[in-house]
Design an enzyme around this catalytic site. Structure first.
Site, PDB file in Angstrom:
ATOM      1  N   LEU A   1       0.835  -1.200   0.000  1.00  0.00           N
ATOM      2  CA  LEU A   1       0.000   0.000   0.000  1.00  0.00           C
ATOM      3  C   LEU A   1       0.869   1.249   0.000  1.00  0.00           C
ATOM      4  O   LEU A   1       0.531   2.245  -0.643  1.00  0.00           O
ATOM      5  CB  LEU A   1      -0.938   0.009   1.214  1.00  0.00           C
ATOM      6  CG  LEU A   1      -1.848   1.239   1.325  1.00  0.00           C
ATOM      7  CD1 LEU A   1      -2.775   1.330   0.115  1.00  0.00           C
ATOM      8  CD2 LEU A   1      -2.646   1.213   2.613  1.00  0.00           C
ATOM      9  N   TYR A   2       1.977   1.193   0.719  1.00  0.00           N
ATOM     10  CA  TYR A   2       2.902   2.335   0.714  1.00  0.00           C
ATOM     11  C   TYR A   2       3.323   2.657  -0.713  1.00  0.00           C
ATOM     12  O   TYR A   2       3.292   3.808  -1.151  1.00  0.00           O
ATOM     13  CB  TYR A   2       4.125   2.010   1.569  1.00  0.00           C
ATOM     14  CG  TYR A   2       5.255   2.994   1.421  1.00  0.00           C
ATOM     15  CD1 TYR A   2       5.136   4.290   1.924  1.00  0.00           C
ATOM     16  CD2 TYR A   2       6.434   2.645   0.762  1.00  0.00           C
ATOM     17  CE1 TYR A   2       6.173   5.212   1.778  1.00  0.00           C
ATOM     18  CE2 TYR A   2       7.470   3.556   0.612  1.00  0.00           C
ATOM     19  CZ  TYR A   2       7.332   4.835   1.124  1.00  0.00           C
ATOM     20  OH  TYR A   2       8.346   5.740   0.972  1.00  0.00           O
TER      21      TYR A   2
END
Length: 442
Positions: A248-249
């Site tokens: 997700l980062y």
């Protein structure tokens, strides 16, 4: 018997009783009284209306955008003393130097970049929200370093549009070095919303304020090597696919690159993105492997060294902080001016993306061996398969574009860089090693 005036009041049922006419002198007095009351009422009304309009237009209305250096009132963050600190911190040595807003200034890269800018004569203002993702005491210690260098750090969030607008009202920033972000790959499994809040919403909020500034600043911001995700072609080039994030980062950083393209295209903002490759060094982040490996090795704790499915060590393109700083300053120095005014684009604006790495991936096993040598302690290692949490097996930067256009040339090898880190770590945490391999605090 004569009736009193009270007796002439109308009955409860109107229309059935007609009072006697009042004497002429009473009519005259009554009309004068009515006129006087009317005049007083009008005077009161208009006076009240004037006061309301004055209060509304002069006290409640927002400041005009045509006044770029309005004075902050005492009730805003820090008041007039706060404003004086902002102006003093952002005052460049002379004409031709930059005035830079550094977001995430109390962070690892932010601290080093801010000091480098200040030392060469630029005006610098820091902004940081001092969140608790890792030890906030380390962030405050970095702020003390910045303060001694003459850099004021405003405590605030990039999602606070009012605060950002106030800063741009006070200062004509020529550049913004946007380093504020929710960092870390694994933490996204625990708190995904924090990444969307900081890396997407916060970035949009900053760009919104920058697009409306007059003049608009040029923007340099930190993307990440993580955008290459599942890309297997090495070394990673800026032309490679970045549409398969592994975390997700990484996805939020990739989203940031697309958002930057949009604001450049629509609003004429000059924007440069920098894809950092595993930055390390003094004052680093405690969530990074080299940092917590050092801590655990000194404490005699076991460390986990991740391996790929076929038994190879995970590898990273470790990039020393001084080299990253040179790349950041090179991007600022070569950034062209934004072309918008008041949010409206007046011509094509510069849009760039660069890798900033060391272009020499190192297996994690070798990094641990270097730490063992520097710390003079044998690590208790445990090989483990790479977890499915978004980490990738390797990173490797192609830096030819940054070399050609920014003059970027990394000069610090991993052993030399880790030696400087270990020296700082021991100095900062007051840790000494005993002969038996254990450690104790001074």
């Amino acid at each position: 018997m004569a009736s009193s005036l009270l007796d002439n009041s109308p009955p409860s049922t109107p229309g059935k009783f007609k009072p006697d006419k009042a004497p002429p002198y009473l009519h005259h007095h009554h009309h004068r009284s009515l006129r006087l009351q009317s005049n007083i009422s009008k005077l009161t009304f208009y006076s009240f209306l004037f006061l309301v309009l004055f209060f509304f237009f002069f006290l409640l209305s927002p400041p005009s955008s045509s006044s770029p250096r309005r004075q902050l009132s005492a009730d805003l963050p820090g008041g007039r003393q706060w404003e004086k600190k902002v102006l003093k911190s952002t005052r460049p040595e002379s004409a031709g130097f930059f005035t830079v807003l550094v977001t995430g200034a109390a962070g690892f890269v932010g601290t080093h970049v801010s000091i480098a800018l200040k030392r060469r004569g630029d005006g610098v203002l820091g902004l940081d929200n001092f969140n608790h993702y890792y030890d906030v005491n380390l962030k405050h210690a970095r702020r003390n370093v910045l303060d001694r260098a003459g850099i004021f750090v405003v405590e605030g969030d990039i999602n606070d549009a009012d605060l950002l607008r106030r800063l741009f009202d006070v200062v004509h920033f020529t550049h913004v070095m946007h380093l504020a972000a929710q960092a870390g790959v694994r933490y996204a499994m625990q708190n995904p919303k924090s990444y969307v809040h900081s890396n997407i919403a916060g970035f949009v909020n900053l760009l919104e304020v920058c697009k409306s500034a007059n003049p608009q600043p040029a923007i340099v911001w930190a993307s990440s090597s993580s955008v290459y995700g599942l890309n297997s072609k090495v070394p990673f080039s800026e032309k490679d696919r970045t549409d398969r994030p592994a975390s997700l980062y990484a996805a939020t950083k990739k989203a940031g690159e697309e958002i930057a393209h949009t604001y450049n295209h629509i609003h004429g903002l000059s924007i440069t993105g920098l894809r950092f490759f595993t930055v390390y060094g003094p004052w680093g982040r405690p969530d990074m492997a080299y940092f917590f490996f050092t801590k655990d090795i000194l404490k005699g704790k076991e460390i986990s060294v991740f391996e790929t499915a076929d038994g190879r060590s995970v590898a990273r393109d470790f990039t020393y902080i001084d080299d990253i700083v040179k790349g950041c300053l090179g991007a600022l120095d070569t950034a062209k001016k934004s072309t918008g005014s008041g949010g409206k684009k007046k011509g094509p604006a510069q849009l760039r993306i660069y890798n900033l790495g060391n272009t020499s991936p190192v297996p994690m096993t070798k990094m641990v061996s270097i730490l063992e040598k520097l710390l003079k302690v044998k690590a208790k290692k445990k090989a483990q398969p790479l977890p499915k949490n978004g980490d990738v097996e390797f990173t490797h930067a192609n830096i030819s574009l940054a070399q050609r256009e920014l003059g970027y040339k990394p000069a610090t090898g991993l052993e030399s860089g880790l030696k400087k880190f270990v020296r700082w770590y021991v100095s900062y945490y007051g840790t000494t090693k005993k002969k038996n391999g254990s450690s104790s605090a001074l």
